[in-house]
Design a protein around this motif. Structure first.
Motif, PDB file in Angstrom:
ATOM      1  N   ASN A  13       0.907  -1.171   0.000  1.00 22.91           N
ATOM      2  CA  ASN A  13       0.000   0.000   0.000  1.00 22.91           C
ATOM      3  C   ASN A  13       0.935   1.207   0.000  1.00 22.91           C
ATOM      4  O   ASN A  13       1.775   1.320   0.911  1.00 22.91           O
ATOM      5  N   GLN A  46      -2.556   6.666  -1.209  1.00 25.58           N
ATOM      6  CA  GLN A  46      -2.932   7.763  -0.323  1.00 25.58           C
ATOM      7  C   GLN A  46      -1.791   8.783  -0.208  1.00 25.58           C
ATOM      8  O   GLN A  46      -0.608   8.446  -0.442  1.00 25.58           O
ATOM      9  N   ASN A  66      -7.222  10.131   0.295  1.00 27.16           N
ATOM     10  CA  ASN A  66      -7.248   9.043  -0.687  1.00 27.16           C
ATOM     11  C   ASN A  66      -6.805   9.551  -2.051  1.00 27.16           C
ATOM     12  O   ASN A  66      -6.764  10.762  -2.293  1.00 27.16           O
ATOM     13  N   HIS A  74      -8.759   7.415   8.618  1.00 31.24           N
ATOM     14  CA  HIS A  74      -7.712   6.550   9.143  1.00 31.24           C
ATOM     15  C   HIS A  74      -7.035   5.785   8.005  1.00 31.24           C
ATOM     16  O   HIS A  74      -7.633   5.584   6.948  1.00 31.24           O
ATOM     17  N   CYS A  75      -5.790   5.405   8.238  1.00 36.91           N
ATOM     18  CA  CYS A  75      -5.076   4.547   7.280  1.00 36.91           C
ATOM     19  C   CYS A  75      -4.042   3.763   8.082  1.00 36.91           C
ATOM     20  O   CYS A  75      -3.092   4.353   8.614  1.00 36.91           O
ATOM     21  N   GLY A  76      -4.254   2.451   8.186  1.00 39.42           N
ATOM     22  CA  GLY A  76      -3.415   1.628   9.050  1.00 39.42           C
ATOM     23  C   GLY A  76      -2.010   1.433   8.502  1.00 39.42           C
ATOM     24  O   GLY A  76      -1.018   1.654   9.217  1.00 39.42           O
ATOM     25  N   ASN A  77      -1.890   1.062   7.226  1.00 44.38           N
ATOM     26  CA  ASN A  77      -0.553   0.912   6.638  1.00 44.38           C
ATOM     27  C   ASN A  77       0.178   2.252   6.654  1.00 44.38           C
ATOM     28  O   ASN A  77       1.388   2.325   6.894  1.00 44.38           O
ATOM     29  N   ASN A 167     -12.760   4.264  10.027  1.00 47.85           N
ATOM     30  CA  ASN A 167     -13.254   4.359   8.647  1.00 47.85           C
ATOM     31  C   ASN A 167     -14.131   3.133   8.385  1.00 47.85           C
ATOM     32  O   ASN A 167     -13.999   2.114   9.015  1.00 47.85           O
ATOM     33  N   ASN A 200     -15.140   0.737   2.413  1.00 50.06           N
ATOM     34  CA  ASN A 200     -14.077  -0.156   1.935  1.00 50.06           C
ATOM     35  C   ASN A 200     -14.623  -1.584   1.930  1.00 50.06           C
ATOM     36  O   ASN A 200     -15.229  -2.004   2.925  1.00 50.06           O
ATOM     37  N   GLU A 218     -10.652  -0.591  -1.913  1.00 51.76           N
ATOM     38  CA  GLU A 218     -10.662   0.540  -0.992  1.00 51.76           C
ATOM     39  C   GLU A 218     -11.528   1.708  -1.483  1.00 51.76           C
ATOM     40  O   GLU A 218     -11.498   2.069  -2.673  1.00 51.76           O
ATOM     41  N   ARG A 219     -12.277   2.294  -0.560  1.00 47.96           N
ATOM     42  CA  ARG A 219     -13.001   3.542  -0.824  1.00 47.96           C
ATOM     43  C   ARG A 219     -12.008   4.578  -1.351  1.00 47.96           C
ATOM     44  O   ARG A 219     -10.938   4.749  -0.770  1.00 47.96           O
ATOM     45  N   GLY A 228      -4.558  -1.746   5.775  1.00 46.19           N
ATOM     46  CA  GLY A 228      -4.336  -2.015   7.198  1.00 46.19           C
ATOM     47  C   GLY A 228      -5.617  -2.014   8.004  1.00 46.19           C
ATOM     48  O   GLY A 228      -5.911  -2.966   8.748  1.00 46.19           O
ATOM     49  N   THR A 229      -6.419  -0.961   7.864  1.00 52.88           N
ATOM     50  CA  THR A 229      -7.701  -0.927   8.578  1.00 52.88           C
ATOM     51  C   THR A 229      -8.612  -2.041   8.072  1.00 52.88           C
ATOM     52  O   THR A 229      -9.398  -2.601   8.845  1.00 52.88           O
TER      53      THR A 229
END
Ligand SMILES: N[C@H](CCC[C@H](N)C(=O)O)C(=O)O
Length: 292
Positions: A13, A46, A66, A74-77, A167, A200, A218-219, A228-229
């Motif tokens: 990602n 992103q 995005n 939020h973005c986990g990665n 998210n 997502n 992903e959205r 990640g999320t």
């Protein structure tokens, strides 16, 4: 406008990281889209922006856009890359690092083995907060938790588990991710009317109680190599459906993420995510000022 950026990736990602700790760049949604464009710009899933701490007790603010230019929660990665960035750039000597995200705050820690562990906060299941409109639908309760039959084009309906990691996520169970209808169902689910903020869409294959395979549409981006999320949402859904143990390796097309969640009667324990974070290259680019 000439800007400096850092290109990073977490399990494939990928991100453009911008440093606004010494002043705002004032980019528009069109300029974020241009930076993310893989043909006319730099290229990324992103755009991550590092801003100074907005309050005592927090080290930074973490802002995510995005590829479609929209800001998200939020973005986990990206969170793993965020802590790698602020540490390597010597913007902090703290570990863990506490950062503000749109709906709250998260803690990010660099592990001795070079991976990064993120406390992703507790999942949210309240449909109004996802947001999801399940009115008029009868949930499928064949498993330990409910799945909602999302009406799709034609006679199809997608049985989704609905969970927010800050998210929104809709998680489907599939027999084989390689054969999953990601390209056809992904866009329909992402923009489904029952998800007013879009969503997502995760396609989850359970290999064992401690191993899964996952693809995510992903959205605001489309299918990414990892989300990640999305990995957190999929494991939480799998645990609540009674299919997974408390610690799971998630095999994505871009790498492996380890997700741990101890479910409780209140379902409000934090989700811990561990995975890689890599700097690919540094660059400078002239972002057009006249984008429509
Ligand atoms: N597309 C997501 C944001 C990025 C999430 C993903 N890249 C991750 O690692 O969590 C959304 O619109 O909610």
């Amino acid at each position: 406008m000439r800007i400096r950026f850092t290109k990073m990736q977490g399990a494939g990602n990928d991100f453009v990281v911008l440093d606004e700790t010494r002043g705002r760049l004032g980019l528009s949604a069109a300029q974020y889209r241009w930076l993310a464009d893989r043909h006319f710009g730099v290229g990324a899933d992103q755009i991550l922006t590092v801003r100074p701490s907005p309050a005592p007790g927090l080290d930074f603010e973490y802002v995510i856009h995005n590829a479609d230019g929209g800001e998200v929660e939020h973005c986990g990665n990206g969170a793993r890359c965020f802590v790698r960035y602020v540490t390597d750039k010597r913007l902090t000597d703290r570990n863990p690092v506490r950062v503000k995200v749109r709906n709250g705050q998260i803690s990010l820690a660099l592990d001795p083995d070079g991976r990064v562990t993120v406390d992703m906060g507790a999942p949210v299941f309240d449909h109004a907060r996802v947001p999801f409109d399940g009115s008029g639908l009868t949930p499928d309760r064949k498993l330990a938790w409910e799945r909602w039959p999302l009406p799709l084009a034609g006679a199809e309906s997608a049985p989704v588990a609905v969970v927010s990691m800050g998210n929104p996520h809709a998680v489907l169970l599939v027999d084989d991710v390689d054969l999953a209808p990601v390209a056809s169902w992904g866009p329909q689910i992402e923009r489904h009317v029952r998800f007013p903020a879009r969503v997502n869409a995760g396609f989850l294959q359970v290999v064992s109680r401690r191993e899964v395979r996952l693809r995510v549409f992903e959205r605001g981006v489309g299918e990414t190599l990892a989300c990640g999320t999305g990995a957190c949402a999929a494991v939480v859904a799998g645990i609540r459906l009674g299919l997974l143990d408390a610690r799971v390796d998630v095999h994505t097309r871009g790498g492996v993420l380890t997700i741990a969640w101890q479910d409780t009667p209140a379902h409000d324990a934090p989700v811990m995510m561990t995975g890689p974070a890599t700097t690919v290259f540094e660059g400078e680019v002239d972002v057009p000022d006249d984008l429509a």
